[in-house]
Design an enzyme around this catalytic site. Structure first.
Site, PDB file in Angstrom:
ATOM      1  N   CYS A 103      83.976  -0.825  -7.553  1.00 63.61           N
ATOM      2  CA  CYS A 103      82.963  -0.984  -6.333  1.00 63.61           C
ATOM      3  C   CYS A 103      82.262  -2.180  -6.156  1.00 63.61           C
ATOM      4  O   CYS A 103      81.665  -2.680  -7.308  1.00 63.61           O
ATOM      5  CB  CYS A 103      82.078   0.352  -6.760  1.00 63.61           C
ATOM      6  SG  CYS A 103      80.491   0.347  -5.505  1.00 63.61           S
ATOM      7  N   CYS A 117      67.549   3.955  -1.004  1.00 56.46           N
ATOM      8  CA  CYS A 117      68.348   2.977  -1.981  1.00 56.46           C
ATOM      9  C   CYS A 117      67.630   2.241  -2.794  1.00 56.46           C
ATOM     10  O   CYS A 117      66.772   1.268  -2.333  1.00 56.46           O
ATOM     11  CB  CYS A 117      69.367   2.508  -0.709  1.00 56.46           C
ATOM     12  SG  CYS A 117      70.584   1.316  -1.723  1.00 56.46           S
ATOM     13  N   GLY A 166      74.379  -4.359  -0.835  1.00 58.99           N
ATOM     14  CA  GLY A 166      74.701  -4.966   0.382  1.00 58.99           C
ATOM     15  C   GLY A 166      75.509  -4.211   1.565  1.00 58.99           C
ATOM     16  O   GLY A 166      75.847  -3.074   1.337  1.00 58.99           O
ATOM     17  N   SER A 198      82.481   0.608   3.489  1.00 62.34           N
ATOM     18  CA  SER A 198      81.410   1.609   3.795  1.00 62.34           C
ATOM     19  C   SER A 198      80.472   0.955   4.423  1.00 62.34           C
ATOM     20  O   SER A 198      79.853  -0.216   3.883  1.00 62.34           O
ATOM     21  CB  SER A 198      80.897   2.111   2.658  1.00 62.34           C
ATOM     22  OG  SER A 198      79.756   2.981   2.805  1.00 62.34           O
ATOM     23  N   LEU A 221      75.973   8.112   6.862  1.00 58.57           N
ATOM     24  CA  LEU A 221      75.370   8.793   7.873  1.00 58.57           C
ATOM     25  C   LEU A 221      73.953   9.426   7.568  1.00 58.57           C
ATOM     26  O   LEU A 221      72.975   8.837   8.151  1.00 58.57           O
ATOM     27  CB  LEU A 221      76.143   9.707   8.659  1.00 58.57           C
ATOM     28  CG  LEU A 221      76.004  10.547   9.982  1.00 58.57           C
ATOM     29  CD1 LEU A 221      75.866   9.357  10.917  1.00 58.57           C
ATOM     30  CD2 LEU A 221      76.903  11.582  10.177  1.00 58.57           C
ATOM     31  N   HIS A 222      74.087  10.017   6.744  1.00 58.46           N
ATOM     32  CA  HIS A 222      72.598  10.762   5.938  1.00 58.46           C
ATOM     33  C   HIS A 222      71.791  11.228   6.789  1.00 58.46           C
ATOM     34  O   HIS A 222      70.737  11.756   6.366  1.00 58.46           O
ATOM     35  CB  HIS A 222      72.158   9.391   5.142  1.00 58.46           C
ATOM     36  CG  HIS A 222      72.795   8.807   4.283  1.00 58.46           C
ATOM     37  ND1 HIS A 222      73.996   9.287   3.425  1.00 58.46           N
ATOM     38  CD2 HIS A 222      72.974   7.357   4.092  1.00 58.46           C
ATOM     39  CE1 HIS A 222      74.451   8.337   2.930  1.00 58.46           C
ATOM     40  NE2 HIS A 222      74.087   7.122   2.929  1.00 58.46           N
ATOM     41  N   ASN A 298      70.763  10.664  -6.256  1.00 56.09           N
ATOM     42  CA  ASN A 298      70.526  10.061  -7.542  1.00 56.09           C
ATOM     43  C   ASN A 298      69.014   9.422  -7.560  1.00 56.09           C
ATOM     44  O   ASN A 298      68.790   8.524  -7.107  1.00 56.09           O
ATOM     45  CB  ASN A 298      71.546   8.928  -7.819  1.00 56.09           C
ATOM     46  CG  ASN A 298      73.019   9.600  -7.787  1.00 56.09           C
ATOM     47  OD1 ASN A 298      73.218  10.511  -8.728  1.00 56.09           O
ATOM     48  ND2 ASN A 298      73.974   8.887  -7.283  1.00 56.09           N
TER      49      ASN A 298
HETATM   50  S1  SF4 Z   1      72.718  -0.661   3.725  1.00 58.15           S
HETATM   51 FE1  SF4 Z   1      73.581   0.360   1.732  1.00 58.15          FE
HETATM   52  S2  SF4 Z   1      72.903  -1.087   0.074  1.00 58.15           S
HETATM   53 FE2  SF4 Z   1      71.840  -1.592   2.043  1.00 58.15          FE
HETATM   54  S3  SF4 Z   1      69.855  -0.476   1.633  1.00 58.15           S
HETATM   55 FE3  SF4 Z   1      71.177   1.015   2.793  1.00 58.15          FE
HETATM   56  S4  SF4 Z   1      72.484   2.121   1.399  1.00 58.15           S
HETATM   57 FE4  SF4 Z   1      71.330   0.488   0.316  1.00 58.15          FE
END
Ligand code: SF4
Length: 350
Positions: A103, A117, A166, A198, A221-222, A298
């Site tokens: 990753c 995040c 990132g 991603s 997407l979330h 998490n």
């Molecule tokens: S784009 Fe990805 S790395 Fe950047 S804050 Fe959102 S989830 Fe985290």
């Protein structure tokens, strides 16, 4: 100059600048990206004169410094890597029995600041160069000694997921150039089908991924509605769901519907995990060839969200599966070393 991350054209101009024949680039490429050489002295098919010229000119094949390596009980390995200017990032290797994914990060920090995040909570430092992205994969291979590039399976470092720190599409050119090097069949030689990029939804750049790279696409997407997504992913205010879905359709027009898009969906207690959310989600992706990946959140210190209860995650998955979508619940890896999804953050920011 560090030659890692240079493509054939750039290496050719270095060689011709030294009055060397352009065909030498094939040999140099082989040593850098296929053999994983770390010094010019080892490049025995190059003349001694050329080897001396390369090092006398100050060129290097330097990897980032491994500041720290951590191993989890499930064999997930995480490295804190430092580049020449002191910038630090994290890279993770997630092993399966006979393969595994590296990753990689594309930025030090992330300007997107998604609310769930940990990377988004650190200060954004800078974009990484193509060389710094490629070097993460090479450093991981160094760590496992998987050089030269194995021509047969199994390969332990068989996949790349661009899901580290990132947003890759905010650093698109460097990410594209790095992935082209990583998938070049005469070098690191990873199959394009084993590379997943991603994005959190930089809609205008998504079709370019299909045009330029032919790798798999995952979308973080979330949330099934703009209302929820605006709250947890600020990028949605710039590129709302309608625009994002249109970009996904364009991606699939180019890449084909056999190239399923993976919709990543983090399960946040009471935020996006109701039965109504699952149904709304299906309405949203109608007409696209997608599969879902449900990620139990998490948790990390300082973050206000909690993970949805297991029963609710299972129910959410069942609703999607009953409508014939693949919707597995992802098994979290490397949690105790903070290597799991959404947990990366460089030590300098701890
Ligand atoms: S784009 Fe990805 S790395 Fe950047 S804050 Fe959102 S989830 Fe985290």
């Amino acid at each position: 100059m560090n030659l890692i991350g240079l493509n054939r054209d750039a290496l050719t101009s270095i060689l011709t600048g030294m009055d060397e024949k352009p065909f030498r680039v094939k040999q140099l490429w082989h040593w850098i990206y296929f053999q994983g050489a770390t010094d010019f002295g080892a490049m025995t098919t190059l003349s001694k004169t050329l080897r001396a010229k390369l090092s006398d000119a100050g060129h290097t094949l330097k990897r980032p410094v491994v500041v720290r390596e951590q191993n989890a009980a499930d064999r997930t390995r995480k490295w804190l890597l430092r580049f020449d200017d002191g910038t630090e990032i994290e890279t993770v290797y997630i092993p399966e029995d006979d393969r595994g994914a590296v990753c990689v990060s594309t930025q030090a920090g992330c300007p997107n600041a998604c609310a769930f995040c940990r990377t988004g909570s650190m200060k954004f430092r800078r974009n990484l160069t193509a060389g710094e992205i490629v070097a993460q994969f090479m450093a991981a291979r160094d760590s496992y000694g998987e050089w030269p590039s194995p021509s047969l399976e199994p390969r332990y470092l068989s996949n790349v997921v661009v899901m580290g720190m990132g947003e890759p599409l905010l650093n698109y050119e460097a990410t594209r150039d790095a992935l082209k090097i990583i998938t070049d069949p005469e070098g690191i030689a990873l199959s394009k089908r084993r590379v997943t990029l991603s994005t959190s939804g930089v809609a205008p750049v998504i079709p370019r991924v299909a045009e330029d790279l032919d790798v798999k696409l995952a979308v973080s997407l979330h949330a099934p509605t703009d209302e929820v997504r605006d709250k947890i992913m600020p990028i949605n205010r710039k590129y709302p769901l309608k625009e994002l879905m249109a970009a996904c359709r364009k991606f699939q027009d180019i890449a084909g519907t056999r190239n399923y898009i993976t919709m990543e969906y983090v399960m946040l207690d009471g935020v996006n995990d109701s039965e109504a959310d699952a149904r709304e989600l299906m309405r949203l992706v109608k007409g696209l060839a997608v599969k879902f990946n449900l990620i139990p959140f998490n948790e990390w210190t300082g973050c206000p969200f909690k993970c949805s209860p297991t029963g609710r995650i299972v129910k959410f998955s069942k609703i999607l599966e009953n409508a014939h979508y693949a919707a597995p619940v992802r098994v979290s890896r490397g949690q105790e070393i903070m290597a799991a999804c959404g947990q990366l953050k460089a030590a300098a920011d701890n």
